[in-house]
Write a protein that holds these residues in place. Structure first.
Motif: not given
Length: 107
Positions: A48, A51-52, A91, A97, A100
């Motif tokens: 994650y 990717e972010n 999580y 998820l 965040d």
């Protein structure tokens, strides 16, 4: 008859041992989380973050287990080197998820 008693005694001891070990493992997992789940959460969180947040050099500082209703049972503490910020990913044990905490606003 004596051989049968020995076999029966061994079977009873083995059965009780299995239940005691199972109970102790369940108690430890309830307090500290499942180590396999924790490893799975680490892998999912790393993916994650890649990717972010890859441009911000994210680093997983710690993974904590919380068995509560406020968030996911696993809380991943993440440090962003580029912006010198810390935030958390929550999580579920399944690896989904929950939320965040990173603030996306520019203010």
């Amino acid at each position: 008859m004596k051989k049968f008693e020995k076999i029966l005694t061994a079977a009873v001891i083995a059965t009780v041992s299995v239940f005691v070990i199972g109970f102790l493992m369940n108690a430890v997992f309830a307090l500290f989380g499942n180590p396999l789940d924790r490893k799975n959460i680490r892998n999912i969180a790393e993916q994650y973050l890649a990717e972010n947040y890859s441009e911000m050099n994210p680093e997983i500082v710690d993974i904590d287990y919380f068995d509560n209703y406020l968030g996911g049972p696993y809380q991943v503490e993440v440090y962003l080197e580029k912006s010198d910020e810390t935030f958390w990913l929550h999580y579920f044990s399944s690896g989904e998820l929950d939320w965040d905490t990173y603030n996306f606003s520019d203010s």
